[in-house]
Design a protein around this motif. Structure first.
Motif, PDB file in Angstrom:
ATOM      1  N   ARG A 179       0.913  -1.023   0.078  1.00  0.00           N
ATOM      2  CA  ARG A 179      -0.002   0.023   0.060  1.00  0.00           C
ATOM      3  C   ARG A 179       1.037   1.484   0.060  1.00  0.00           C
ATOM      4  O   ARG A 179       2.185   1.304   0.493  1.00  0.00           O
ATOM      5  CB  ARG A 179      -0.911  -0.097   1.152  1.00  0.00           C
TER       6      ARG A 179
ATOM      7  N   GLU B 206       3.846  -5.270   4.390  1.00  0.00           N
ATOM      8  CA  GLU B 206       2.653  -4.961   5.064  1.00  0.00           C
ATOM      9  C   GLU B 206       2.860  -5.135   6.581  1.00  0.00           C
ATOM     10  O   GLU B 206       3.106  -6.026   6.915  1.00  0.00           O
ATOM     11  CB  GLU B 206       1.461  -5.899   4.550  1.00  0.00           C
TER      12      GLU B 206
ATOM     13  N   HIS C 272      -1.822 -11.500  -3.811  1.00  0.00           N
ATOM     14  CA  HIS C 272      -1.302 -10.839  -2.259  1.00  0.00           C
ATOM     15  C   HIS C 272      -1.737  -9.559  -2.300  1.00  0.00           C
ATOM     16  O   HIS C 272      -2.510  -9.011  -1.238  1.00  0.00           O
ATOM     17  CB  HIS C 272       0.061 -11.500  -1.895  1.00  0.00           C
TER      18      HIS C 272
ATOM     19  N   GLN D 117      -3.038  -7.434  -4.142  1.00  0.00           N
ATOM     20  CA  GLN D 117      -4.416  -6.921  -4.747  1.00  0.00           C
ATOM     21  C   GLN D 117      -5.830  -7.256  -3.479  1.00  0.00           C
ATOM     22  O   GLN D 117      -6.398  -6.544  -3.279  1.00  0.00           O
ATOM     23  CB  GLN D 117      -4.903  -7.525  -6.106  1.00  0.00           C
ATOM     24  N   ARG D 118      -5.334  -8.466  -2.908  1.00  0.00           N
ATOM     25  CA  ARG D 118      -6.123  -8.938  -1.813  1.00  0.00           C
ATOM     26  C   ARG D 118      -6.047  -7.510  -0.713  1.00  0.00           C
ATOM     27  O   ARG D 118      -7.131  -7.342  -0.267  1.00  0.00           O
ATOM     28  CB  ARG D 118      -5.817 -10.299  -1.253  1.00  0.00           C
ATOM     29  N   LEU D 119      -4.802  -7.389  -0.269  1.00  0.00           N
ATOM     30  CA  LEU D 119      -4.557  -6.163   0.631  1.00  0.00           C
ATOM     31  C   LEU D 119      -5.268  -4.802   0.317  1.00  0.00           C
ATOM     32  O   LEU D 119      -5.860  -4.125   1.045  1.00  0.00           O
ATOM     33  CB  LEU D 119      -3.081  -6.086   0.921  1.00  0.00           C
TER      34      LEU D 119
ATOM     35  N   ASN E  73      -7.734  -4.577  -1.564  1.00  0.00           N
ATOM     36  CA  ASN E  73      -9.289  -4.764  -1.626  1.00  0.00           C
ATOM     37  C   ASN E  73      -9.903  -4.782  -0.144  1.00  0.00           C
ATOM     38  O   ASN E  73     -11.002  -4.630   0.012  1.00  0.00           O
ATOM     39  CB  ASN E  73     -10.045  -5.713  -2.465  1.00  0.00           C
ATOM     40  N   ALA E  74      -8.941  -4.926   0.776  1.00  0.00           N
ATOM     41  CA  ALA E  74      -9.354  -5.127   2.149  1.00  0.00           C
ATOM     42  C   ALA E  74      -9.263  -3.957   3.112  1.00  0.00           C
ATOM     43  O   ALA E  74      -8.287  -3.129   2.652  1.00  0.00           O
ATOM     44  CB  ALA E  74      -8.437  -6.263   2.748  1.00  0.00           C
ATOM     45  N   PRO E  75      -9.745  -3.679   3.887  1.00  0.00           N
ATOM     46  CA  PRO E  75      -9.537  -2.520   4.898  1.00  0.00           C
ATOM     47  C   PRO E  75      -8.309  -2.517   5.403  1.00  0.00           C
ATOM     48  O   PRO E  75      -7.835  -3.268   5.900  1.00  0.00           O
ATOM     49  CB  PRO E  75     -10.810  -2.338   5.963  1.00  0.00           C
ATOM     50  N   GLU E  76      -7.688  -1.180   5.595  1.00  0.00           N
ATOM     51  CA  GLU E  76      -6.495  -1.172   6.064  1.00  0.00           C
ATOM     52  C   GLU E  76      -6.349  -1.160   7.653  1.00  0.00           C
ATOM     53  O   GLU E  76      -7.436  -0.746   8.412  1.00  0.00           O
ATOM     54  CB  GLU E  76      -5.790   0.125   5.726  1.00  0.00           C
ATOM     55  N   ALA E  77      -5.690  -2.292   8.140  1.00  0.00           N
ATOM     56  CA  ALA E  77      -5.667  -2.216   9.667  1.00  0.00           C
ATOM     57  C   ALA E  77      -5.195  -0.986  10.226  1.00  0.00           C
ATOM     58  O   ALA E  77      -4.361  -0.222   9.881  1.00  0.00           O
ATOM     59  CB  ALA E  77      -4.672  -3.590   9.702  1.00  0.00           C
TER      60      ALA E  77
END
Length: 223
Positions: A39, A195, A211, A213-215, A217-221
């Motif tokens: 990111r 990450e 990997h 692209q999955r991150l 599309n997922a909310p950032e921690a």
């Protein structure tokens, strides 16, 4: 070859401590191109600077075998009050190569014309990137560190940059930070995803891209 052993780095920010690297240990193989994905703000450019030696880690070591470039694309590569030619000559002296040969190579490749004889502080970001990429590619490094720089310029210049980079990869390794997945697929043999301070190494580039692209599309921690 470059090896990271227990590499850690963090920064204090207003919202708390930002962890860039947390006990990272990995090996970047010789004569292979490895992408670093992640990111915005994950710390990819900071990691590249630590690999180059331009930034010290809080803990751990970077072992470098062979001649490693500076992080191409990093604005701090040049002295702003010197001209492009003066900066190129300084780089040539640092790495012990013929100054005139490097100047001629950069003048031909970067297509900066008369701007090459003007102070770098007057350059646009694109001009700085052309100067940085040309200066780096004009030296035969064992490992090239590249940060998005081949994305600069029009289509013809991008194609010329990629062709030159691919030619250098016949005999050298590279660590490439890029957000352009097409470029990653064309240029890289392996991929890493950074990450939360962890670096995940994938032998297959497509696995690294998936990997990443999955991150994305997922909310950032939260930190």
């Amino acid at each position: 070859m470059i090896e990271l052993r227990g590499l850690s780095k963090s920064f204090r920010t207003r919202s708390g401590r930002k962890i860039v690297a947390q006990d990272i240990s990995t090996i970047f193989p010789p004569r292979r191109a490895v992408a670093i994905l992640g990111r915005n703000g994950a710390g990819k450019s900071t990691l590249l600077r630590m690999i180059s030696g331009a930034l010290d880690p809080d803990a751990g070591r970077v072992l470098r075998r062979g001649l490693v470039s500076w992080p191409v694309g990093f604005a701090g590569s040049f002295h702003p009050d010197l001209t492009g030619v003066q900066n190129v000559r300084f780089i040539a002296r640092v790495y012990g190569i013929d100054t005139d040969e490097l100047v001629d190579f950069v003048a031909d490749f970067a297509e900066l014309g008369a701007h090459l004889h003007q102070p770098v502080r007057e350059y646009s970001s694109g001009m700085r990137s052309r100067l940085a990429f040309g200066s780096s590619m004009g030296i035969r490094f064992d490992t090239y560190l590249v940060d998005e720089v081949t994305a600069v310029g029009d289509a013809a210049f991008k194609a010329k940059s990629e062709a030159l980079f691919e030619a250098r990869l016949q005999d050298s390794a590279a660590i490439v930070v890029s957000h352009a997945m097409g470029q990653v697929r064309r240029l890289c043999d392996h991929g890493c995803v950074l990450e939360g301070g962890r670096l995940h190494f994938h032998e297959e580039v497509e696995a690294a891209i998936a990997h990443h692209q999955r991150l994305m599309n997922a909310p950032e921690a939260e930190d």
